[in-house]
Write a protein that holds these residues in place. Structure first.
Motif, PDB file in Angstrom:
ATOM      1  N   ASP A 155      -1.203  11.699  -2.837  1.00  0.00           N
ATOM      2  CA  ASP A 155      -1.057  11.001  -4.110  1.00  0.00           C
ATOM      3  C   ASP A 155       0.430  10.753  -4.348  1.00  0.00           C
ATOM      4  O   ASP A 155       1.256  10.941  -3.452  1.00  0.00           O
ATOM      5  CB  ASP A 155      -1.707  11.781  -5.255  1.00  0.00           C
ATOM      6  N   GLY A 156       0.794  10.328  -5.566  1.00  0.00           N
ATOM      7  CA  GLY A 156       2.170   9.970  -5.852  1.00  0.00           C
ATOM      8  C   GLY A 156       3.187  11.077  -5.658  1.00  0.00           C
ATOM      9  O   GLY A 156       4.391  10.806  -5.527  1.00  0.00           O
ATOM     10  N   THR A 157       2.719  12.327  -5.597  1.00  0.00           N
ATOM     11  CA  THR A 157       3.664  13.435  -5.428  1.00  0.00           C
ATOM     12  C   THR A 157       4.228  13.523  -4.011  1.00  0.00           C
ATOM     13  O   THR A 157       5.100  14.337  -3.746  1.00  0.00           O
ATOM     14  CB  THR A 157       3.008  14.783  -5.800  1.00  0.00           C
ATOM     15  N   TRP A 158       3.730  12.675  -3.095  1.00  0.00           N
ATOM     16  CA  TRP A 158       4.343  12.637  -1.761  1.00  0.00           C
ATOM     17  C   TRP A 158       5.811  12.235  -1.886  1.00  0.00           C
ATOM     18  O   TRP A 158       6.659  12.690  -1.113  1.00  0.00           O
ATOM     19  CB  TRP A 158       3.610  11.674  -0.840  1.00  0.00           C
ATOM     20  N   SER A 159       6.100  11.394  -2.901  1.00  0.00           N
ATOM     21  CA  SER A 159       7.463  10.903  -3.075  1.00  0.00           C
ATOM     22  C   SER A 159       8.209  11.617  -4.193  1.00  0.00           C
ATOM     23  O   SER A 159       9.404  11.890  -4.055  1.00  0.00           O
ATOM     24  CB  SER A 159       7.455   9.391  -3.354  1.00  0.00           C
ATOM     25  N   PHE A 160       7.516  11.888  -5.298  1.00  0.00           N
ATOM     26  CA  PHE A 160       8.194  12.608  -6.381  1.00  0.00           C
ATOM     27  C   PHE A 160       7.263  13.638  -7.002  1.00  0.00           C
ATOM     28  O   PHE A 160       6.213  13.305  -7.531  1.00  0.00           O
ATOM     29  CB  PHE A 160       8.690  11.649  -7.464  1.00  0.00           C
ATOM     30  N   PHE A 161       7.707  14.886  -6.919  1.00  0.00           N
ATOM     31  CA  PHE A 161       6.939  15.989  -7.471  1.00  0.00           C
ATOM     32  C   PHE A 161       7.712  16.724  -8.566  1.00  0.00           C
ATOM     33  O   PHE A 161       7.192  17.007  -9.641  1.00  0.00           O
ATOM     34  CB  PHE A 161       6.567  16.979  -6.360  1.00  0.00           C
ATOM     35  N   ASP A 162       8.978  17.041  -8.297  1.00  0.00           N
ATOM     36  CA  ASP A 162       9.765  17.838  -9.242  1.00  0.00           C
ATOM     37  C   ASP A 162      11.241  17.722  -8.878  1.00  0.00           C
ATOM     38  O   ASP A 162      11.608  17.079  -7.884  1.00  0.00           O
ATOM     39  CB  ASP A 162       9.308  19.301  -9.182  1.00  0.00           C
ATOM     40  N   GLN A 163      12.078  18.344  -9.695  1.00  0.00           N
ATOM     41  CA  GLN A 163      13.500  18.449  -9.390  1.00  0.00           C
ATOM     42  C   GLN A 163      13.745  19.753  -8.627  1.00  0.00           C
ATOM     43  O   GLN A 163      13.145  20.777  -8.931  1.00  0.00           O
ATOM     44  CB  GLN A 163      14.323  18.471 -10.687  1.00  0.00           C
ATOM     45  N   GLY A 164      14.619  19.688  -7.632  1.00  0.00           N
ATOM     46  CA  GLY A 164      14.940  20.879  -6.848  1.00  0.00           C
ATOM     47  C   GLY A 164      16.431  21.146  -6.856  1.00  0.00           C
ATOM     48  O   GLY A 164      17.237  20.214  -6.895  1.00  0.00           O
ATOM     49  N   PRO A 165      16.853  22.426  -6.839  1.00  0.00           N
ATOM     50  CA  PRO A 165      18.281  22.761  -6.773  1.00  0.00           C
ATOM     51  C   PRO A 165      18.907  22.161  -5.517  1.00  0.00           C
ATOM     52  O   PRO A 165      18.338  22.249  -4.422  1.00  0.00           O
ATOM     53  CB  PRO A 165      18.282  24.295  -6.714  1.00  0.00           C
ATOM     54  N   CYS A 166      20.067  21.555  -5.664  1.00  0.00           N
ATOM     55  CA  CYS A 166      20.683  20.831  -4.545  1.00  0.00           C
ATOM     56  C   CYS A 166      21.126  21.739  -3.412  1.00  0.00           C
ATOM     57  O   CYS A 166      21.408  21.266  -2.305  1.00  0.00           O
ATOM     58  CB  CYS A 166      21.864  20.008  -5.053  1.00  0.00           C
ATOM     59  N   GLY A 167      21.176  23.049  -3.660  1.00  0.00           N
ATOM     60  CA  GLY A 167      21.511  23.982  -2.589  1.00  0.00           C
ATOM     61  C   GLY A 167      20.320  24.337  -1.725  1.00  0.00           C
ATOM     62  O   GLY A 167      20.471  24.999  -0.683  1.00  0.00           O
ATOM     63  N   ALA A 197       0.832  -1.206   0.000  1.00  0.00           N
ATOM     64  CA  ALA A 197       0.000   0.000   0.000  1.00  0.00           C
ATOM     65  C   ALA A 197       0.864   1.253   0.000  1.00  0.00           C
ATOM     66  O   ALA A 197       0.545   2.239  -0.673  1.00  0.00           O
ATOM     67  CB  ALA A 197      -0.930  -0.005   1.209  1.00  0.00           C
ATOM     68  N   LEU A 198       1.986   1.205   0.732  1.00  0.00           N
ATOM     69  CA  LEU A 198       2.888   2.363   0.784  1.00  0.00           C
ATOM     70  C   LEU A 198       3.449   2.692  -0.590  1.00  0.00           C
ATOM     71  O   LEU A 198       3.607   3.859  -0.945  1.00  0.00           O
ATOM     72  CB  LEU A 198       4.031   2.080   1.757  1.00  0.00           C
ATOM     73  N   THR A 199       3.745   1.669  -1.381  1.00  0.00           N
ATOM     74  CA  THR A 199       4.379   1.874  -2.686  1.00  0.00           C
ATOM     75  C   THR A 199       3.392   1.817  -3.846  1.00  0.00           C
ATOM     76  O   THR A 199       3.801   1.710  -5.000  1.00  0.00           O
ATOM     77  CB  THR A 199       5.475   0.814  -2.897  1.00  0.00           C
ATOM     78  N   SER A 200       2.106   1.902  -3.530  1.00  0.00           N
ATOM     79  CA  SER A 200       1.088   1.833  -4.594  1.00  0.00           C
ATOM     80  C   SER A 200       0.830   3.177  -5.253  1.00  0.00           C
ATOM     81  O   SER A 200       0.176   3.251  -6.288  1.00  0.00           O
ATOM     82  CB  SER A 200      -0.226   1.294  -4.020  1.00  0.00           C
ATOM     83  N   GLY A 201       1.313   4.266  -4.632  1.00  0.00           N
ATOM     84  CA  GLY A 201       1.121   5.597  -5.207  1.00  0.00           C
ATOM     85  C   GLY A 201       0.317   6.521  -4.325  1.00  0.00           C
ATOM     86  O   GLY A 201       0.523   7.724  -4.334  1.00  0.00           O
ATOM     87  N   GLY A 202      -0.622   5.972  -3.547  1.00  0.00           N
ATOM     88  CA  GLY A 202      -1.460   6.803  -2.680  1.00  0.00           C
ATOM     89  C   GLY A 202      -1.302   6.449  -1.219  1.00  0.00           C
ATOM     90  O   GLY A 202      -1.027   5.298  -0.870  1.00  0.00           O
ATOM     91  N   LEU A 203      -1.491   7.452  -0.350  1.00  0.00           N
ATOM     92  CA  LEU A 203      -1.369   7.258   1.089  1.00  0.00           C
ATOM     93  C   LEU A 203      -2.704   7.562   1.774  1.00  0.00           C
ATOM     94  O   LEU A 203      -3.515   8.330   1.264  1.00  0.00           O
ATOM     95  CB  LEU A 203      -0.293   8.184   1.674  1.00  0.00           C
ATOM     96  N   GLU A 204      -2.911   6.991   2.956  1.00  0.00           N
ATOM     97  CA  GLU A 204      -4.119   7.290   3.726  1.00  0.00           C
ATOM     98  C   GLU A 204      -3.991   8.645   4.421  1.00  0.00           C
ATOM     99  O   GLU A 204      -4.972   9.385   4.549  1.00  0.00           O
ATOM    100  CB  GLU A 204      -4.371   6.189   4.753  1.00  0.00           C
ATOM    101  N   ASN A 205      -2.801   8.955   4.898  1.00  0.00           N
ATOM    102  CA  ASN A 205      -2.509  10.256   5.505  1.00  0.00           C
ATOM    103  C   ASN A 205      -1.131  10.703   5.062  1.00  0.00           C
ATOM    104  O   ASN A 205      -0.227   9.882   4.869  1.00  0.00           O
ATOM    105  CB  ASN A 205      -2.552  10.163   7.042  1.00  0.00           C
ATOM    106  N   ALA A 206      -0.979  12.010   4.871  1.00  0.00           N
ATOM    107  CA  ALA A 206       0.295  12.558   4.404  1.00  0.00           C
ATOM    108  C   ALA A 206       1.377  12.399   5.475  1.00  0.00           C
ATOM    109  O   ALA A 206       1.098  12.451   6.675  1.00  0.00           O
ATOM    110  CB  ALA A 206       0.135  14.025   4.047  1.00  0.00           C
TER     111      ALA A 206
END
Length: 279
Positions: free
Chosen positions: A257-269, A195-204
């Motif tokens: 939703d899946g953006t809890w884990s991946f949303f975008d690229q961020g500057p490493c600084g 369930a954790l790796t399915s894309g959606g979570l019950e709570n953020a």
């Protein structure tokens, strides 16, 4: 001094010593090796990663064995011995055995042990870090362990960061659990690893180790499936000053939703947080 008071002092001193060791390693950035107390945790993870799949398959293997050997002896007559000669774990007997991670002998819901699988705590870090200065995967794990220890969480040495590099995925670094993933405040994030790796979570995952809400970006480099977010530069494996002007994969702590884990690229600084998961 009573025996109980002495025992409590020993426990407190042991925890404080472990925290001091972890913080010293982080300060020195010598994160490739750990002293004995932390090395044992890291070493057990490296070896146990290879047993992740066997853990999953053993449950099905156990059930198959049970169905073919229950009440049947090698001679075909009814009896108490199985053809394998090895007793199978029984969930609910109060004894932790086989692939069980807990057995409280009851079916009371929300007590931390469901179907003989222990709940695992997951939190967002209360501290923020630049992506290129995490100290790599091991450095990030040490930061999770230090935060968990300072917050007084049990089994703090088992915590690991939800973080990937191109050659090492979070799903390979973390041990899948049949139990629930829960926040420090008890809210359920997911019913199990699938369930954790399915894309959606019950709570953020927006609650830190002190049960404080943190609406923030998170360093992950990881898709919700647990695989590396290829195309990301991973801030030079999260441990290189040359990654200052590069980018790393990020997630959003307020998302379910899946953006809890991946949303975008961020500057490493940038200064973001990390997710920490109990093993």
């Amino acid at each position: 001094m009573g025996a109980l008071s002495f025992l409590m002092i020993v426990v407190v001193l042991s925890t404080a010593c472990a925290v001091e060791q972890i913080d010293t390693i982080i300060d020195q950035r010598g994160v490739t090796d750990c002293p004995s107390s932390t090395s044992a945790s890291g070493g057990s993870h490296e070896t146990s990663t290879g047993t992740t799949t066997s853990t999953g398959s053993s449950s099905s293997g156990n059930s198959a064995t049970s169905s073919t050997t229950s009440g049947e002896t090698a001679s075909g007559s009814s009896g108490s011995e199985s053809s394998t000669g090895a007793p199978q774990p029984v969930c609910g007997d109060g004894v932790v055995d086989g692939d069980e991670t807990c057995d409280d002998g009851n079916d009371v819901p929300d007590d931390g042990c469901q179907e003989c699988a222990k709940d695992s705590i997951v939190f967002i870090s209360s501290e923020i870090y630049q992506g290129f200065a995490l100290g790599g995967l091991k450095g990030a794990d040490l930061r999770c362990q230090s935060l968990a220890a300072k917050a007084g969480l049990d089994r703090f040495l088992t915590f690991r960061a939800w973080l990937s590099t191109p050659s090492m995925s979070a799903s390979d670094r973390l041990l899948p659990s049949r139990g629930r993933y829960v926040l420090v405040n008890g809210l359920v994030v997911a019913q199990n690893w699938d369930a954790l790796t399915s894309g959606g979570l019950e709570n953020a995952i927006a609650v830190d180790e002190h049960s404080q809400t943190q609406a923030w970006g998170v360093w992950t480099g990881t898709l919700p499936s647990g695989q590396p977010a290829l195309g990301s530069e991973f801030c030079e494996d999260w441990d290189d000053d040359s990654g200052l002007l590069r980018f790393g994969g990020t997630g959003l702590s307020t998302s379910i939703d899946g953006t809890w884990s991946f949303f975008d690229q961020g500057p490493c600084g940038s200064e973001l947080r990390i997710y920490c998961v109990e093993q």
